[in-house]
Design an enzyme around this catalytic site. Structure first.
Site, mmCIF file in Angstrom:
data_model
loop_
_atom_site.group_PDB
_atom_site.id
_atom_site.type_symbol
_atom_site.label_atom_id
_atom_site.label_comp_id
_atom_site.label_asym_id
_atom_site.label_seq_id
_atom_site.Cartn_x
_atom_site.Cartn_y
_atom_site.Cartn_z
ATOM 1 N N ARG A 286 5.837 -12.905 9.409
ATOM 2 C CA ARG A 286 6.559 -11.753 9.283
ATOM 3 C C ARG A 286 7.991 -11.836 9.932
ATOM 4 N NH1 ARG A 286 2.505 -7.665 8.686
ATOM 5 N NH2 ARG A 286 4.234 -5.857 9.057
ATOM 6 N N GLU B 295 0.916 -1.347 -0.001
ATOM 7 C CA GLU B 295 -0.084 -0.242 0.142
ATOM 8 C C GLU B 295 1.016 1.230 -0.027
ATOM 9 O OE1 GLU B 295 -2.311 0.279 3.504
ATOM 10 O OE2 GLU B 295 -3.513 2.393 2.496
ATOM 11 N N LYS C 100 5.093 0.621 9.418
ATOM 12 C CA LYS C 100 5.192 2.017 8.903
ATOM 13 C C LYS C 100 4.789 3.123 9.708
ATOM 14 C CE LYS C 100 3.810 -0.015 4.296
ATOM 15 N NZ LYS C 100 2.650 -0.143 3.265
HETATM 16 P P1 ATP Z 1 3.507 -2.298 8.060
HETATM 17 O O1 ATP Z 1 2.927 -3.135 9.058
HETATM 18 O O2 ATP Z 1 4.952 -1.966 8.159
HETATM 19 O O3 ATP Z 1 2.501 -1.100 8.042
HETATM 20 P P2 ATP Z 1 1.879 -3.425 5.796
HETATM 21 O O4 ATP Z 1 1.894 -4.780 6.222
HETATM 22 O O5 ATP Z 1 0.917 -2.454 6.133
HETATM 23 O O6 ATP Z 1 3.291 -3.182 6.778
HETATM 24 P P3 ATP Z 1 1.790 -3.509 3.061
HETATM 25 O O7 ATP Z 1 2.285 -2.243 2.287
HETATM 26 O O8 ATP Z 1 0.321 -3.812 2.942
HETATM 27 O O9 ATP Z 1 2.463 -2.965 4.617
HETATM 28 O O10 ATP Z 1 3.045 -4.630 2.860
HETATM 29 C C1 ATP Z 1 3.174 -5.116 1.514
HETATM 30 C C2 ATP Z 1 3.485 -6.661 1.354
HETATM 31 O O11 ATP Z 1 4.476 -6.746 2.349
HETATM 32 C C3 ATP Z 1 2.231 -7.555 2.007
HETATM 33 O O12 ATP Z 1 2.389 -8.623 1.156
HETATM 34 C C4 ATP Z 1 2.872 -7.630 3.439
HETATM 35 O O13 ATP Z 1 2.409 -8.952 3.843
HETATM 36 C C5 ATP Z 1 4.348 -7.608 3.442
HETATM 37 N N1 ATP Z 1 4.899 -7.422 4.624
HETATM 38 C C6 ATP Z 1 4.615 -6.248 5.243
HETATM 39 N N2 ATP Z 1 5.757 -6.388 6.317
HETATM 40 C C7 ATP Z 1 6.505 -7.400 6.259
HETATM 41 C C8 ATP Z 1 7.191 -8.198 7.348
HETATM 42 N N3 ATP Z 1 7.744 -7.474 8.360
HETATM 43 N N4 ATP Z 1 7.638 -9.229 6.884
HETATM 44 C C9 ATP Z 1 7.260 -9.990 5.834
HETATM 45 N N5 ATP Z 1 6.530 -9.113 4.815
HETATM 46 C C10 ATP Z 1 5.977 -7.987 5.195
HETATM 47 MG MG MG Z 2 -0.870 -3.374 5.361
#
Ligand code: ATP
Ligand code: MG
Length: 910
Positions: A379, A142, A389
């Protein structure tokens, strides 16, 4: 390359066939036992002989699922070349045009592939790869922040899976929430994804086709919503947010049906269109799926599909005032793109039933045609930093760091600016592996990967961080002498550099111990234990140049701190020579000549947080910020060759925007790895960022300077408090043992025992002055392996055992050998690929890399070691494995492949 296996030969001919591939990725698979030797190798065609670098994902539960789904084993080899290198993609070999993958599991016969997926069909596999992508993955961030190390895991794995299974990977902006998204984020995300995959693709970008955007599917997603209403599977609800929460129930109590749940299809359609046509206020209505308010899974209690938001979207402007929820838009986007495997993090596991529900309800409408499969993995969490984020935005917006690309930030842009090579991040992700288990990886595991990568790729240079002037009183005037020295100790192809030497040189302040000044006084008038560098009246060797002797210390009249050393140099000690009769000088230090030196700034970074889990105990992660995370050193002196490099690099950057400042990096000998910062403008204004120290110093005593670091490979008895445990929870026995790569340098009989040999072994240890330090190892190999076969051999040594006296000689490591239980006489040391550097810690397949015990000496540790030892074997392929309690074998892996025996198979390792 000797012993070319058929797969390699096949690869060779593939290279010959397809013009000049910049890079081909091979996955070697031993088809005898299918998952035996999977290793991703990067083959660079440098005039014929392919050479191997890199590492790969060990087989994991996801690759197994995909293998079952598609009938393709991630075997054979996968060309990751794009249309520019493999020209006629659409007409490859069997002439198929690229058919739209429908996302349903395809059988091998549908794909015209061999059931076994064995190496013989490699060529056909590749042919098929080029015409049908049997596996399509995606990376769907996102655009509401910059990418971080957690995303690196998702990116690396999604692209790796696509490669392993002859597929492709899409890049998608999951932009369904106009409130938080921004074009700045979109651009940074695309840049970061390209960067982390750099070197692995040709052309403009690693992803397949254009950058996709969920917002570009808004029309279809809307139609899907209407279709669900028509089917009676969705309704407009007019409860307030609070009422909805109340009706939803809890984890232990079922929810209740909303009074609006029974609205007619017609009423729902009318209301939904009103919502769309700006006739309703935000919060007035939502569209919900009609599933089951009593479901034990809260995500199935009539989840929201659409909500009203009177906000313009960065892509669609004011076209929409209703926006779909992530859980609804995601499966539809996946299906529309023909994603076969939608890999995401574990928090979506409970959402999977709704993902599947959406697909099943929509397939009959014909609006989507594919059935993608969601699979979750854990994760990535890393100690001493934060990966969210929301928190990262706070650090930036509240000024705790200097922007998103602050080199202390765990963002990909921060890592890049700091100088972390993308290959090191990929290696880290591969080593961390893929599983469903929560883990919290030590920051040092990442640093180890950075060192491994940068050791190979970085030029060496002399840099004095905290200079102390040395005047050579017997040097002839202003004359300079030039030394031509290698840019890299092992890579001749990097060439030589010139370092001038003269009357005035600078050494590190910490390479002189001021016994007769305040420093000595503070240390009780004692020289620190084991100190081998310069003292007043004593000698030290200036690396590549001469031995000098310190005759006089000139001090600051007020502080009494030394400001200059008056020394004499010894002309007959040039370039490492020790004249007859002179005792060999033990300490060797680096230096920079004064008149030619280049002045620069060095930013030394440390962990951003003081504790492993920021906020866990303090309740506020901001309270755990490390106030000493940045130290700026001005007036650092570097050798002149660096200035020329910097000027050339800056020119290169002007002509090629894909060249980053930090792609010029050095190992400053004895200090660490350093990369150019983006603020550098020319030779008069150079700034370096320290990427990583040479050895792990985190948790070392504060008075230990940069040059007094813990020896690699050898605990100094002082357990490193921050790196003992990497995973949360107990560390597994096998991860506590330091299996390190070593070379036997000398071997000879034990004076007291016929069955023993005494060996000098290089286990990668480095002494205080940066010179290699060998260990003495007593081994029961006499009469079993001839001495001449031992010398020069790469072996595996266990380096964190308590030293043991063996018939009078102290042994400080143990060599691993396989021995045939039946015929006791047959003993073989374990083989390690030649290219692996000494000191490298072997990885236990499927286990998170973690720092072993400093020394295994407690009762518990000794027992743990015995258990591990009893479970080591050479398997039926001669590979060293550790067998866990469930009987599963885990190979001992080096960065260049598994560790093996010469001929013994299925025997014990001792
Ligand atoms: P955050 O928790 O940091 O806000 P998010 O999961 O909301 O991150 P997205 O932009 O939705 O961030 O993530 C894009 C992709 O990256 C998703 O498929 C998510 O599962 C993966 N992702 C995000 N954080 C991690 C992590 N710590 N380890 C592995 N994959 C991740
Ligand atoms: Mg997300």
């Amino acid at each position: 390359m000797t012993n070319v296996s058929p797969i390699w030969r096949l690869a060779g001919s593939a290279i010959a066939h397809w013009w000049r591939l910049a890079a081909i990725f091979l996955l070697v698979w031993d088809d005898a036992s299918n998952i035996l030797f999977q290793q991703q190798h990067q083959i660079k065609s440098n005039g014929g002989t392919p050479f191997v670098t890199g590492f790969a994902y060990a087989p994991n539960f996801i690759t197994k699922i995909i293998q079952e789904d598609t009938g393709i084993s991630p075997s054979s080899f996968v060309a990751v070349a794009t249309a520019s290198t493999i020209e006629p993609v659409d007409t490859a070999i069997n002439g198929n045009s690229k058919i739209q993958n429908n996302g349903l599991s395809q059988t091998p016969s549908q794909l015209n592939m061999s059931e076994e997926g064995d190496t013989n069909t490699a060529a056909t596999d590749v042919a098929n790869t080029l015409s049908i992508p049997p596996v399509v993955t995606r990376f769907p961030p996102e655009p509401n922040g910059y990418l971080h190390l957690g995303h690196a895991k998702a990116i690396s794995f999604n692209f790796a899976v696509a490669r392993m299974f002859h597929g492709t990977c899409n890049m998608r902006m999951d932009d369904t929430n106009p409130s938080k998204e921004d074009e700045e984020y979109v651009e940074s995300i695309l840049e970061d994804v390209k960067w982390i995959q750099s070197g692995l693709y040709d052309g403009d970008a690693p992803w397949d086709g254009p950058v996709r955007k969920t917002s570009s599917y808004f029309d279809v997603i809307y139609q899907c919503a209407e279709a669900l209403i028509q089917q009676g599977d969705a309704y407009v609800d007019s409860l307030s947010a609070e009422e909805m929460r109340e009706y939803r129930g809890t984890l232990t109590e079922p929810g209740r049906d909303s009074p609006y749940r029974t609205r007619s299809v017609q009423e729902n359609m009318e209301l939904f269109r009103k919502m769309k046509n700006r006739e309703c206020k935000e919060g007035e209505h939502v569209l919900r799926a009609k599933i089951d308010m009593a479901s034990p899974n809260i995500n199935m209690r009539d989840p929201t599909l659409y909500r009203i938001k009177h906000e313009s979207h960065q892509e669609t402007g004011d076209e929409w005032c209703i926006y779909p929820m992530y859980d609804f838009s995601h499966p539809i986007s996946d299906a529309l793109e023909g994603i076969t495997h939608s890999l995401c993090t574990l928090e979506f596991e409970d959402h999977r039933p709704f993902y599947d529900w959406t697909i099943e309800k929509l397939l009959p409408t014909g609006l989507i045609q594919a059935r993608p499969r969601q699979i979750e993995f854990s994760r990535l969490n890393i100690q001493s930093t934060v990966l969210s984020k929301r928190k990262l935005i706070q650090l930036v917006e509240q000024g705790y760091v200097n922007g998103w690309d602050d080199p202390r930030m765990p963002t990909l842009s921060g890592m890049r600016r700091r100088g972390v090579p993308p290959a090191a991040l990929r290696l880290f992700c591969e080593r961390v592996g893929i599983s469903k288990a929560d883990s919290n990886i030590a920051f040092s595991a990442l640093e180890d990967c950075v060192r491994l990568e940068m050791d190979e790729t970085s030029r060496r240079a002399f840099c004095v961080l905290k200079p102390l002037k040395v005047t050579l009183t017997n040097w002839n005037g202003d004359e300079l002498e030039n030394f031509e020295v290698p840019c890299h100790p092992k890579m001749e192809e990097m060439g030589n550099r010139i370092i001038p030497f003269g009357k005035e040189v600078y050494i590190e302040r910490s390479d002189f111990f001021d016994l007769n000044g305040p420093e000595g006084e503070a240390n009780g008038g004692q020289v620190p234990n084991g100190y081998k560098r310069l003292l007043e009246g004593k000698t030290v060797r200036l690396r590549y140049a001469y031995v000098i002797q310190c005759d006089e210390v000139i001090r600051d009249p007020e502080t009494k701190e030394p400001i200059e050393l008056q020394c004499t140099y010894m002309p007959d000690t040039r370039s490492g020579h020790t004249p007859e009769g002179m005792e060999r000088v033990k300490g060797i230090i680096h230096w920079v000549e004064g008149s030619s030196a280049v002045r620069c700034t060095v930013n030394q970074y440390d962990r951003l947080f003081l504790v492993e889990e920021p906020g866990k105990e303090s309740g506020d992660y901001l309270k755990d910020l490390n106030p000493g995370s940045l130290e700026v050193l001005k007036d650092v002196l570097v050798e002149p060759s660096v200035a020329t490099d910097v000027e050339n690099h800056l020119k290169k950057m002007k002509n090629d925007p894909s060249v980053y400042p930090s792609s010029l990096a050095y190992q400053f000998e004895r200090s660490g790895y350093f990369a150019i910062d983006k603020d550098s403008t020319g030779k008069d204004n150079i700034a370096f960022n320290r990427v990583v120290t040479l050895r792990d110093t985190w948790g070392a005593k504060p008075d230990e300077g940069d040059n007094k670091q813990r020896n690699r490979g050898q605990g100094d008895g002082e357990p490193n408090k921050n790196s003992q445990n990497t995973a949360v929870g107990p560390v597994e026995d096998v991860c506590r043992v330091a299996f390190r790569v070593a070379t036997i340098v000398e071997a000879g009989p034990h004076p007291e025992a016929d069955s023993l040999l005494v060996c000098k072994v290089d286990c990668g240890d480095v002494s205080e002055d940066g010179s290699p330090e060998q260990r003495t190892v007593v081994a029961g190999l006499a009469g079993k392996i001839p001495i001449e076969k031992l010398v020069g051999r790469k072996v595996v040594a266990v380096t964190n055992l308590k030293p043991a006296k063996m018939r009078g000689i102290e042994s400080t490591a143990m060599l691993l050998a396989a021995s045939d239980e039946k015929e006791e006489e047959v003993v073989e040391l374990l083989n390690v690929p030649e290219s692996v550097p000494n000191g490298e810690l072997l990885n236990v397949e499927g286990k998170n890399p973690s720092e072993p015990d400093a020394i295994m000496k407690s009762k518990g540790a000794l027992k743990a070691f015995d258990r591990v030892k009893a479970s080591l074997r050479a398997n039926e392929n001669g590979e060293a494995v550790w067998i866990d309690d469930q009987g599963t074998s885990h190979r001992l892996q080096s960065s260049a492949g598994p560790v093996t025996t010469e001929s013994l198979k299925d025997v014990v390792i001792q």
